[in-house]
Design a protein around this motif. Structure first.
Motif, mmCIF file in Angstrom:
data_model
loop_
_atom_site.group_PDB
_atom_site.id
_atom_site.type_symbol
_atom_site.label_atom_id
_atom_site.label_comp_id
_atom_site.label_asym_id
_atom_site.label_seq_id
_atom_site.Cartn_x
_atom_site.Cartn_y
_atom_site.Cartn_z
ATOM 1 N N LEU A 123 57.725 -0.020 21.266
ATOM 2 C CA LEU A 123 57.758 0.024 19.805
ATOM 3 C C LEU A 123 59.151 0.331 19.263
ATOM 4 O O LEU A 123 59.372 0.237 18.060
ATOM 5 N N HIS A 124 60.069 0.704 20.153
ATOM 6 C CA HIS A 124 61.430 1.039 19.729
ATOM 7 C C HIS A 124 62.418 0.428 20.720
ATOM 8 O O HIS A 124 63.227 1.137 21.328
ATOM 9 N N LEU A 125 62.348 -0.872 20.864
ATOM 10 C CA LEU A 125 63.184 -1.573 21.830
ATOM 11 C C LEU A 125 64.664 -1.440 21.473
ATOM 12 O O LEU A 125 65.064 -1.662 20.329
ATOM 13 N N LEU A 126 65.467 -1.082 22.487
ATOM 14 C CA LEU A 126 66.928 -1.031 22.336
ATOM 15 C C LEU A 126 67.368 -0.255 21.090
ATOM 16 O O LEU A 126 68.058 -0.787 20.219
ATOM 17 N N PRO A 127 66.984 0.993 20.975
ATOM 18 C CA PRO A 127 67.425 1.775 19.810
ATOM 19 C C PRO A 127 68.946 1.878 19.800
ATOM 20 O O PRO A 127 69.587 2.044 20.839
ATOM 21 N N GLY A 128 69.520 1.766 18.620
ATOM 22 C CA GLY A 128 70.961 1.850 18.507
ATOM 23 C C GLY A 128 71.674 0.517 18.654
ATOM 24 O O GLY A 128 72.896 0.451 18.480
ATOM 25 N N TRP A 129 70.934 -0.543 18.959
ATOM 26 C CA TRP A 129 71.521 -1.878 19.028
ATOM 27 C C TRP A 129 71.336 -2.540 17.662
ATOM 28 O O TRP A 129 70.211 -2.698 17.203
ATOM 29 N N TYR A 130 72.434 -2.961 17.057
ATOM 30 C CA TYR A 130 72.371 -3.470 15.688
ATOM 31 C C TYR A 130 72.788 -4.938 15.558
ATOM 32 O O TYR A 130 72.945 -5.430 14.445
ATOM 33 N N ASP A 131 72.952 -5.629 16.687
ATOM 34 C CA ASP A 131 73.155 -7.071 16.613
ATOM 35 C C ASP A 131 71.921 -7.709 15.974
ATOM 36 O O ASP A 131 70.784 -7.295 16.256
ATOM 37 N N ASP A 132 72.122 -8.725 15.165
ATOM 38 C CA ASP A 132 70.996 -9.371 14.489
ATOM 39 C C ASP A 132 69.947 -9.841 15.479
ATOM 40 O O ASP A 132 68.738 -9.679 15.256
ATOM 41 N N TRP A 133 70.384 -10.438 16.595
ATOM 42 C CA TRP A 133 69.426 -10.967 17.563
ATOM 43 C C TRP A 133 68.628 -9.849 18.234
ATOM 44 O O TRP A 133 67.451 -10.032 18.569
ATOM 45 N N ALA A 134 69.244 -8.684 18.405
ATOM 46 C CA ALA A 134 68.523 -7.551 18.987
ATOM 47 C C ALA A 134 67.527 -6.969 17.993
ATOM 48 O O ALA A 134 66.400 -6.592 18.364
ATOM 49 N N ILE A 135 67.912 -6.906 16.725
ATOM 50 C CA ILE A 135 67.014 -6.395 15.687
ATOM 51 C C ILE A 135 65.786 -7.290 15.553
ATOM 52 O O ILE A 135 64.649 -6.807 15.453
ATOM 53 N N ILE A 136 66.004 -8.605 15.583
ATOM 54 C CA ILE A 136 64.883 -9.548 15.476
ATOM 55 C C ILE A 136 63.949 -9.398 16.673
ATOM 56 O O ILE A 136 62.722 -9.339 16.526
ATOM 57 N N ALA A 137 64.520 -9.317 17.872
ATOM 58 C CA ALA A 137 63.693 -9.163 19.079
ATOM 59 C C ALA A 137 62.917 -7.851 19.042
ATOM 60 O O ALA A 137 61.749 -7.788 19.447
ATOM 61 N N ARG A 138 63.571 -6.795 18.555
ATOM 62 C CA ARG A 138 62.906 -5.496 18.454
ATOM 63 C C ARG A 138 61.695 -5.574 17.536
ATOM 64 O O ARG A 138 60.610 -5.084 17.861
ATOM 65 N N GLU A 139 61.859 -6.210 16.374
ATOM 66 C CA GLU A 139 60.768 -6.270 15.407
ATOM 67 C C GLU A 139 59.651 -7.195 15.892
ATOM 68 O O GLU A 139 58.468 -6.922 15.667
ATOM 69 N N GLN A 140 60.012 -8.293 16.555
ATOM 70 C CA GLN A 140 58.987 -9.190 17.097
ATOM 71 C C GLN A 140 58.114 -8.462 18.114
ATOM 72 O O GLN A 140 56.877 -8.555 18.072
ATOM 73 N N LEU A 141 58.749 -7.751 19.041
ATOM 74 C CA LEU A 141 57.980 -7.030 20.052
ATOM 75 C C LEU A 141 57.191 -5.902 19.404
ATOM 76 O O LEU A 141 56.027 -5.665 19.760
#
Length: 240
Positions: A123-141
């Motif tokens: 529910l909190h994938l890669l906290p502290g990563w702010y690249d757009d692609w990481a944010i999108i992947a975090r929210e999708q998961l």
């Protein structure tokens, strides 16, 4: 077994032994893992190193791959066009995503109906990563796993595993207190246990929360669910 851990990572384990990933290579490896397929070299280079020309971005890409291999983390394959993970590399985030898919589409099997220790990490994938692609992947998961845990709570209750049903629902409520679907499964789990007081307390806490944060009331459907569980309503049903 070769596992790429994005939860609490990134890092690699080989036969259970942890290997660290060079800082300059982490974003490339994570991007490749999240795509879980072939990633165009030019796309990856431009996305990860957008400042400068294509030649410089390509050089940075080659350096990131070289650093991985230099410390013995041989998990990426390349050709002239693309980069991709070796077939035998397992990714914990992909495992979580596939579990969630099975829970949502109804193809889950017995071992899937479990409380897993990685829920919070998913529910909190890669906290502290702010690249757009990481944010999108975090929210999708995050959204996929939230839906799946709600379904898990209901499956627990259907199987008579009521304490686990409440715990699963609480996992989602704690992650998203304003999420009404999570509040509904929690209230349903309390009612399945016969804990009307707990159900009503959860509803009152949620109502206070959404009024304070959003200026709205719970939906009529949720309000009706709790109203029907009141002692007066239950006595009326019992005497029909």
């Amino acid at each position: 077994m070769l596992v790429l851990h994005l939860f609490g990572g990134p890092y690699i384990t080989v036969a259970g032994e942890r290997q660290e990933i060079p800082a300059g290579s982490q974003r490339l490896l994570v991007l490749t893992a999240l795509h879980r397929g072939r990633v165009d070299r030019h796309f990856a280079a431009g996305l990860l190193w957008p400042i400068g020309n294509d030649q410089r971005a390509g050089g940075n890409l080659r350096s990131a791959i070289w650093r991985l291999r230099g410390v013995g983390v041989d998990v990426i394959r390349t050709d002239n066009v693309s980069i991709f993970l070796r077939d035998e590399v397992e990714v914990d985030a992909q495992f979580a995503s596939e579990w969630a898919r099975r829970m949502i589409d109804g193809t889950c099997v017995g071992p899937d109906v479990s409380l897993f220790p990685w829920f919070d990490d998913a529910l909190h994938l890669l906290p502290g990563w702010y690249d757009d692609w990481a944010i999108i992947a975090r929210e999708q998961l995050r959204q996929r796993v939230l839906h799946a845990i709600e379904g898990l709570s209901r499956r627990f209750c259907e199987a008579g595993r009521l304490a686990e049903g409440v715990e699963a629902a609480m996992t989602v409520v704690c992650a998203e207190p304003l999420r009404e679907s999570a509040q509904r499964v929690l209230i349903e789990a309390h009612l399945a246990e016969g804990n009307v007081g707990e159900a009503r307390r959860a509803f009152e806490e949620y109502r206070t929360c959404v009024r304070t944060e959003l200026g709205v009331d719970p939906s009529p459907a949720l309000t009706r669910l709790v109203s029907l569980s009141s002692p007066r309503a239950l006595r009326a049903v019992a005497h029909r």
